[in-house]
Design a protein around this motif. Structure first.
Motif, mmCIF file in Angstrom:
data_model
loop_
_atom_site.group_PDB
_atom_site.id
_atom_site.type_symbol
_atom_site.label_atom_id
_atom_site.label_comp_id
_atom_site.label_asym_id
_atom_site.label_seq_id
_atom_site.Cartn_x
_atom_site.Cartn_y
_atom_site.Cartn_z
ATOM 1 N N VAL A 108 -6.986 16.066 25.875
ATOM 2 C CA VAL A 108 -6.715 16.205 27.310
ATOM 3 C C VAL A 108 -5.435 17.003 27.532
ATOM 4 N N ILE A 109 -4.391 16.682 26.771
ATOM 5 C CA ILE A 109 -3.118 17.397 26.898
ATOM 6 C C ILE A 109 -3.303 18.877 26.547
ATOM 7 N N ALA A 110 -4.101 19.144 25.516
ATOM 8 C CA ALA A 110 -4.366 20.535 25.125
ATOM 9 C C ALA A 110 -5.090 21.281 26.241
ATOM 10 N N GLU A 111 -5.999 20.600 26.936
ATOM 11 C CA GLU A 111 -6.727 21.233 28.040
ATOM 12 C C GLU A 111 -5.796 21.511 29.219
ATOM 13 N N VAL A 112 -4.857 20.596 29.461
ATOM 14 C CA VAL A 112 -3.864 20.818 30.521
ATOM 15 C C VAL A 112 -3.014 22.050 30.193
ATOM 16 N N GLU A 113 -2.604 22.166 28.937
ATOM 17 C CA GLU A 113 -1.846 23.348 28.509
ATOM 18 C C GLU A 113 -2.657 24.619 28.731
ATOM 19 N N ASN A 114 -3.947 24.532 28.439
ATOM 20 C CA ASN A 114 -4.823 25.690 28.610
ATOM 21 C C ASN A 114 -4.872 26.135 30.073
ATOM 22 N N ILE A 115 -5.000 25.173 30.990
ATOM 23 C CA ILE A 115 -5.023 25.486 32.422
ATOM 24 C C ILE A 115 -3.692 26.094 32.854
ATOM 25 N N PHE A 116 -2.608 25.511 32.374
ATOM 26 C CA PHE A 116 -1.263 25.988 32.703
ATOM 27 C C PHE A 116 -1.088 27.452 32.291
ATOM 28 N N PHE A 117 -1.470 27.771 31.060
ATOM 29 C CA PHE A 117 -1.263 29.137 30.569
ATOM 30 C C PHE A 117 -2.289 30.119 31.144
ATOM 31 N N LYS A 118 -3.431 29.626 31.600
ATOM 32 C CA LYS A 118 -4.349 30.505 32.329
ATOM 33 C C LYS A 118 -3.698 30.979 33.621
ATOM 34 N N ASN A 119 -2.981 30.069 34.281
ATOM 35 C CA ASN A 119 -2.244 30.454 35.489
ATOM 36 C C ASN A 119 -1.185 31.506 35.161
ATOM 37 N N ILE A 120 -0.471 31.289 34.057
ATOM 38 C CA ILE A 120 0.551 32.253 33.634
ATOM 39 C C ILE A 120 -0.090 33.612 33.363
ATOM 40 N N ARG A 121 -1.252 33.591 32.693
ATOM 41 C CA ARG A 121 -1.938 34.842 32.365
ATOM 42 C C ARG A 121 -2.352 35.589 33.635
ATOM 43 N N SER A 122 -2.836 34.855 34.628
ATOM 44 C CA SER A 122 -3.214 35.483 35.897
ATOM 45 C C SER A 122 -2.000 36.093 36.589
ATOM 46 N N ILE A 123 -0.877 35.391 36.521
ATOM 47 C CA ILE A 123 0.357 35.902 37.124
ATOM 48 C C ILE A 123 0.795 37.187 36.427
ATOM 49 N N ILE A 124 0.741 37.198 35.098
ATOM 50 C CA ILE A 124 1.151 38.386 34.341
ATOM 51 C C ILE A 124 0.263 39.578 34.692
ATOM 52 N N ASN A 125 -1.033 39.338 34.870
ATOM 53 C CA ASN A 125 -1.932 40.424 35.280
ATOM 54 C C ASN A 125 -1.517 40.999 36.630
ATOM 55 N N LYS A 126 -1.120 40.127 37.551
ATOM 56 C CA LYS A 126 -0.660 40.593 38.859
ATOM 57 C C LYS A 126 0.651 41.373 38.722
ATOM 58 N N LEU A 127 1.553 40.897 37.878
ATOM 59 C CA LEU A 127 2.826 41.596 37.677
ATOM 60 C C LEU A 127 2.593 42.971 37.056
ATOM 61 N N ASN A 128 1.624 43.061 36.145
ATOM 62 C CA ASN A 128 1.294 44.353 35.534
ATOM 63 C C ASN A 128 0.792 45.349 36.579
ATOM 64 N N ALA A 129 0.059 44.841 37.560
ATOM 65 C CA ALA A 129 -0.560 45.716 38.561
ATOM 66 C C ALA A 129 0.379 46.057 39.718
ATOM 67 N N PHE A 130 1.417 45.246 39.909
ATOM 68 C CA PHE A 130 2.303 45.417 41.066
ATOM 69 C C PHE A 130 3.176 46.664 40.905
ATOM 70 N N ASP A 131 3.158 47.543 41.910
ATOM 71 C CA ASP A 131 3.949 48.780 41.899
ATOM 72 C C ASP A 131 5.169 48.584 42.799
ATOM 73 N N GLU A 132 6.276 48.177 42.194
ATOM 74 C CA GLU A 132 7.455 47.866 43.004
ATOM 75 C C GLU A 132 8.068 49.115 43.626
ATOM 76 N N ASP A 133 7.957 50.258 42.950
ATOM 77 C CA ASP A 133 8.492 51.499 43.522
ATOM 78 C C ASP A 133 7.782 51.827 44.842
ATOM 79 N N ASP A 134 6.462 51.695 44.840
ATOM 80 C CA ASP A 134 5.700 51.970 46.062
ATOM 81 C C ASP A 134 6.009 50.929 47.135
#
Length: 246
Positions: free
Chosen positions: A135-161
Motif C-alpha cells: 500500500v505504501i509503495a502504491e502511495v509513493e507511485n501516485i505521489f511521483f506520478k503527480n511529480i512526473r505530470s508537473i515536470i512535463n508541464k514545466l518542460n512545456a512552459f515557455d517563460e520567455d513568451d
C-alpha cells in the motif's frame, strides 16, 4: 550543469591539451616554435587552431540549451530531484519547485518511519506487513506520478513568451481577445502545477494521520489494519487514482 555536459567539457579540453603535448613534446613530434621556418609556421598555425577550437568548443557547449531529463515510470527519486532542479530558473514556479523538492524528502522520511514502526509489530515476512508495504509503495507511485505530470508541464512552459505577453498586456500590440487567450493558456499551466502540488500535500497529510494511528499501537490483530481510519483514507486515495487512470 549536468554530468553529461561536464564530461563533454572535460573531454574537449583534455583532448586539445593532449594534442598540444603531442605536437610540442620533445619525446613526440617535438615541433620547435624557434626552429626552422616550416616548424615555426606549423607550430604557430597549430597554436592558433587549437586556441580557436578551445574557445569556440567551450562556448558552444556552455551556450547550448540543456536537454530535459527524461522521466518515466521507472525513474528514481534522484531522477525526479534532478529534473526539478533543472527548472529552478523558472521564476514563475520557483516556490512550487522548492516545495516539491521538500515534499519528496518528507515523503521518504514518513514512509521510512511508518515501515520502521510496523517492523516493531510485524516480521517483514508476515502477510500483514507485506500488504501494508504494498500500500505504501502504491502511495509513493501516485505521489511521483503527480511529480512526473508537473515536470512535463514545466518542460512545456515557455517563460520567455509568458514574460513577453505580460509586458505587452497594455501596449495595444495585440487584440484583447488574443491576449486573453494567451493568458488563459499560461494560467492553466500555473493552475495545474499548483493543484498537483496540493494533491501531493494531501497525500503527505494522509500519511501523517496513518503515522499518528500506528505510532500508538503495540500490536495489531489480523484484519484490524484494513479497518484503521488512516488506512481507509489511503485505500480510497488509491482507488480514486485508479479510477481516474481508467
Amino acid at each position: 550543469m549536468n554530468k553529461d555536459m561536464l564530461i563533454r567539457l572535460l573531454a574537449l579540453n583534455l583532448g586539445i591539451a593532449a594534442a598540444n603535448i603531442a605536437v610540442f613534446s620533445s619525446g613526440l613530434l617535438a615541433v620547435d616554435l624557434f626552429g626552422s621556418a616550416l616548424e615555426k609556421a606549423f607550430g604557430s598555425a597549430f597554436l592558433v587552431l587549437s586556441g580557436s577550437g578551445l574557445v569556440y568548443g567551450n562556448y558552444k557547449l556552455l551556450s547550448e540549451p540543456e536537454k530535459a531529463i527524461p522521466i518515466g515510470a521507472k525513474s528514481t527519486k534522484e531522477d525526479y530531484v534532478e529534473a526539478l532542479n533543472e527548472h529552478r530558473g523558472l521564476e514563475t514556479f520557483e516556490r512550487n519547485i522548492d516545495l516539491l523538492l521538500d515534499q519528496i524528502e518528507r515523503l521518504q522520511k514518513k514512509n521510512k518511519t511508518i515501515r520502521d514502526i510496523l517492523l516493531q509489530i510485524f516480521n517483514a515476512s508476515e502477510i500483514s506487513y507485506q500488504k501494508f508495504d504494498a500500500v505504501i509503495a502504491e502511495v509513493e507511485n501516485i505521489f511521483f506520478k503527480n511529480i512526473r505530470s508537473i515536470i512535463n508541464k514545466l518542460n512545456a512552459f515557455d517563460e520567455d513568451d509568458y514574460n513577453f505577453i505580460k509586458k505587452q498586456r497594455n501596449s495595444g500590440a495585440f487584440s484583447e481577445e488574443i491576449m486573453e487567450e494567451k493568458f488563459n493558456v499560461y494560467n492553466e499551466y500555473i493552475r495545474f502545477v499548483k493543484e498537483a502540488t496540493e494533491d501531493n500535500e494531501q497525500i503527505l497529510l494522509k500519511l501523517d494521520k496513518l503515522l499518528l494511528e500506528i505510532s500508538g499501537l503495540n500490536c495489531i490483530e489480523s484484519g484490524e489494519l484494513e479497518q484503521m481510519a488512516g488506512m481507509i483514507e489511503i485505500d480510497n486515495l488509491i482507488k480514486q487514482a485508479k479510477y481516474y487512470k481508467d
